[in-house]
Design a protein around this motif. Structure first.
Motif, PDB file in Angstrom:
ATOM      1  N   ALA A 154       0.815  -1.214   0.000  1.00  0.00           N
ATOM      2  CA  ALA A 154       0.000   0.000   0.000  1.00  0.00           C
ATOM      3  C   ALA A 154       0.849   1.264   0.000  1.00  0.00           C
ATOM      4  O   ALA A 154       0.451   2.277  -0.557  1.00  0.00           O
ATOM      5  N   GLY A 155       2.013   1.191   0.651  1.00  0.00           N
ATOM      6  CA  GLY A 155       2.910   2.344   0.708  1.00  0.00           C
ATOM      7  C   GLY A 155       2.254   3.593   1.224  1.00  0.00           C
ATOM      8  O   GLY A 155       1.651   3.598   2.294  1.00  0.00           O
ATOM      9  N   GLU A 156       2.340   4.668   0.448  1.00  0.00           N
ATOM     10  CA  GLU A 156       1.824   5.965   0.869  1.00  0.00           C
ATOM     11  C   GLU A 156       0.306   6.056   0.788  1.00  0.00           C
ATOM     12  O   GLU A 156      -0.271   7.061   1.206  1.00  0.00           O
ATOM     13  N   ASN A 157      -0.356   5.032   0.288  1.00  0.00           N
ATOM     14  CA  ASN A 157      -1.819   5.027   0.215  1.00  0.00           C
ATOM     15  C   ASN A 157      -2.462   4.681   1.548  1.00  0.00           C
ATOM     16  O   ASN A 157      -3.682   4.689   1.667  1.00  0.00           O
ATOM     17  N   SER A 158      -1.645   4.363   2.549  1.00  0.00           N
ATOM     18  CA  SER A 158      -2.167   3.983   3.853  1.00  0.00           C
ATOM     19  C   SER A 158      -1.632   4.908   4.935  1.00  0.00           C
ATOM     20  O   SER A 158      -0.426   4.978   5.169  1.00  0.00           O
ATOM     21  N   ILE A 159      -2.530   5.594   5.614  1.00  0.00           N
ATOM     22  CA  ILE A 159      -2.124   6.445   6.735  1.00  0.00           C
ATOM     23  C   ILE A 159      -1.666   5.571   7.905  1.00  0.00           C
ATOM     24  O   ILE A 159      -0.825   5.972   8.697  1.00  0.00           O
ATOM     25  N   CYS A 160      -2.184   4.357   7.999  1.00  0.00           N
ATOM     26  CA  CYS A 160      -1.787   3.439   9.071  1.00  0.00           C
ATOM     27  C   CYS A 160      -0.311   3.066   8.975  1.00  0.00           C
ATOM     28  O   CYS A 160       0.302   2.685   9.972  1.00  0.00           O
ATOM     29  N   CYS A 161       0.254   3.173   7.792  1.00  0.00           N
ATOM     30  CA  CYS A 161       1.654   2.790   7.591  1.00  0.00           C
ATOM     31  C   CYS A 161       2.632   3.924   7.880  1.00  0.00           C
ATOM     32  O   CYS A 161       3.835   3.690   7.923  1.00  0.00           O
ATOM     33  N   SER A 162       2.135   5.137   8.085  1.00  0.00           N
ATOM     34  CA  SER A 162       3.053   6.239   8.344  1.00  0.00           C
ATOM     35  C   SER A 162       3.813   5.944   9.638  1.00  0.00           C
ATOM     36  O   SER A 162       3.226   5.659  10.662  1.00  0.00           O
ATOM     37  N   GLY A 163       5.111   5.981   9.565  1.00  0.00           N
ATOM     38  CA  GLY A 163       5.938   5.656  10.720  1.00  0.00           C
ATOM     39  C   GLY A 163       6.256   4.179  10.819  1.00  0.00           C
ATOM     40  O   GLY A 163       7.350   3.800  11.181  1.00  0.00           O
ATOM     41  N   PHE A 164       5.318   3.328  10.481  1.00  0.00           N
ATOM     42  CA  PHE A 164       5.538   1.883  10.580  1.00  0.00           C
ATOM     43  C   PHE A 164       6.554   1.415   9.561  1.00  0.00           C
ATOM     44  O   PHE A 164       7.495   0.713   9.895  1.00  0.00           O
ATOM     45  N   SER A 165       6.409   1.814   8.326  1.00  0.00           N
ATOM     46  CA  SER A 165       7.314   1.346   7.281  1.00  0.00           C
ATOM     47  C   SER A 165       8.724   1.903   7.463  1.00  0.00           C
ATOM     48  O   SER A 165       9.690   1.276   7.084  1.00  0.00           O
ATOM     49  N   ARG A 166       8.847   3.074   8.091  1.00  0.00           N
ATOM     50  CA  ARG A 166      10.185   3.623   8.354  1.00  0.00           C
ATOM     51  C   ARG A 166      10.918   2.825   9.412  1.00  0.00           C
ATOM     52  O   ARG A 166      12.128   2.816   9.478  1.00  0.00           O
ATOM     53  N   GLU A 167      10.181   2.152  10.280  1.00  0.00           N
ATOM     54  CA  GLU A 167      10.766   1.412  11.394  1.00  0.00           C
ATOM     55  C   GLU A 167      10.902  -0.081  11.125  1.00  0.00           C
ATOM     56  O   GLU A 167      11.225  -0.837  12.012  1.00  0.00           O
ATOM     57  N   GLN A 168      10.649  -0.527   9.898  1.00  0.00           N
ATOM     58  CA  GLN A 168      10.655  -1.955   9.588  1.00  0.00           C
ATOM     59  C   GLN A 168      11.935  -2.659   9.982  1.00  0.00           C
ATOM     60  O   GLN A 168      11.918  -3.789  10.426  1.00  0.00           O
ATOM     61  N   LYS A 169      13.057  -2.022   9.831  1.00  0.00           N
ATOM     62  CA  LYS A 169      14.322  -2.678  10.111  1.00  0.00           C
ATOM     63  C   LYS A 169      14.638  -2.703  11.597  1.00  0.00           C
ATOM     64  O   LYS A 169      15.540  -3.377  12.036  1.00  0.00           O
ATOM     65  N   SER A 170      13.861  -1.974  12.382  1.00  0.00           N
ATOM     66  CA  SER A 170      14.052  -1.940  13.822  1.00  0.00           C
ATOM     67  C   SER A 170      13.575  -3.253  14.430  1.00  0.00           C
ATOM     68  O   SER A 170      12.684  -3.912  13.920  1.00  0.00           O
ATOM     69  N   THR A 171      14.137  -3.624  15.585  1.00  0.00           N
ATOM     70  CA  THR A 171      13.696  -4.839  16.247  1.00  0.00           C
ATOM     71  C   THR A 171      12.400  -4.591  17.022  1.00  0.00           C
ATOM     72  O   THR A 171      11.712  -5.521  17.356  1.00  0.00           O
ATOM     73  N   GLU A 172      12.073  -3.335  17.288  1.00  0.00           N
ATOM     74  CA  GLU A 172      10.841  -2.995  17.965  1.00  0.00           C
ATOM     75  C   GLU A 172      10.060  -1.997  17.133  1.00  0.00           C
ATOM     76  O   GLU A 172      10.200  -0.789  17.308  1.00  0.00           O
ATOM     77  N   PRO A 173       9.230  -2.487  16.180  1.00  0.00           N
ATOM     78  CA  PRO A 173       8.493  -1.562  15.312  1.00  0.00           C
ATOM     79  C   PRO A 173       7.487  -0.750  16.097  1.00  0.00           C
ATOM     80  O   PRO A 173       6.900  -1.224  17.053  1.00  0.00           O
ATOM     81  N   LYS A 174       7.314   0.485  15.678  1.00  0.00           N
ATOM     82  CA  LYS A 174       6.290   1.330  16.285  1.00  0.00           C
ATOM     83  C   LYS A 174       4.960   0.930  15.689  1.00  0.00           C
ATOM     84  O   LYS A 174       4.816   0.842  14.487  1.00  0.00           O
ATOM     85  N   ILE A 175       4.012   0.688  16.533  1.00  0.00           N
ATOM     86  CA  ILE A 175       2.700   0.260  16.096  1.00  0.00           C
ATOM     87  C   ILE A 175       1.800   1.493  16.012  1.00  0.00           C
ATOM     88  O   ILE A 175       1.659   2.213  16.994  1.00  0.00           O
ATOM     89  N   PRO A 176       1.181   1.721  14.859  1.00  0.00           N
ATOM     90  CA  PRO A 176       0.304   2.876  14.737  1.00  0.00           C
ATOM     91  C   PRO A 176      -0.795   2.848  15.798  1.00  0.00           C
ATOM     92  O   PRO A 176      -1.436   1.840  16.013  1.00  0.00           O
ATOM     93  N   GLY A 177      -0.985   3.958  16.462  1.00  0.00           N
ATOM     94  CA  GLY A 177      -2.019   4.057  17.478  1.00  0.00           C
ATOM     95  C   GLY A 177      -1.583   3.618  18.850  1.00  0.00           C
ATOM     96  O   GLY A 177      -2.294   3.789  19.827  1.00  0.00           O
ATOM     97  N   ALA A 178      -0.406   3.010  18.961  1.00  0.00           N
ATOM     98  CA  ALA A 178       0.068   2.554  20.274  1.00  0.00           C
ATOM     99  C   ALA A 178       0.816   3.674  20.972  1.00  0.00           C
ATOM    100  O   ALA A 178       1.467   4.486  20.354  1.00  0.00           O
TER     101      ALA A 178
END
Length: 67
Positions: free
Chosen positions: A42-66
């Motif tokens: 979905a890439g930029e077509n999903s507001i839920c992915c903002s921040g999440f996709s930038r943190e993919q390589k992290s061991t602790e991904p930021k969960i939208p809304g958390a």
């Protein structure tokens, strides 16, 4: 009419899983993986992915809304 976010279902599944498992991320790896896959498509077509996709390589991904 606004279009539904393509990854909202996965974002909600993450929240539900985390709440059910006392926020232990390792118990929700499958739903987190599904969210990553959705964000890849979905890439930029999903507001839920903002921040999440930038943190993919992290061991602790930021969960939208958390917090």
């Amino acid at each position: 009419m606004p279009q539904k976010d393509p990854c909202q279902k996965q974002a909600c599944a993450i929240q539900k899983c985390l709440q059910a498992n006392k926020y232990i991320e390792s118990r929700c790896e499958d739903v987190i993986r599904a969210m990553r896959m959705c964000c890849e498509h979905a890439g930029e077509n999903s507001i839920c992915c903002s921040g999440f996709s930038r943190e993919q390589k992290s061991t602790e991904p930021k969960i939208p809304g958390a917090s």
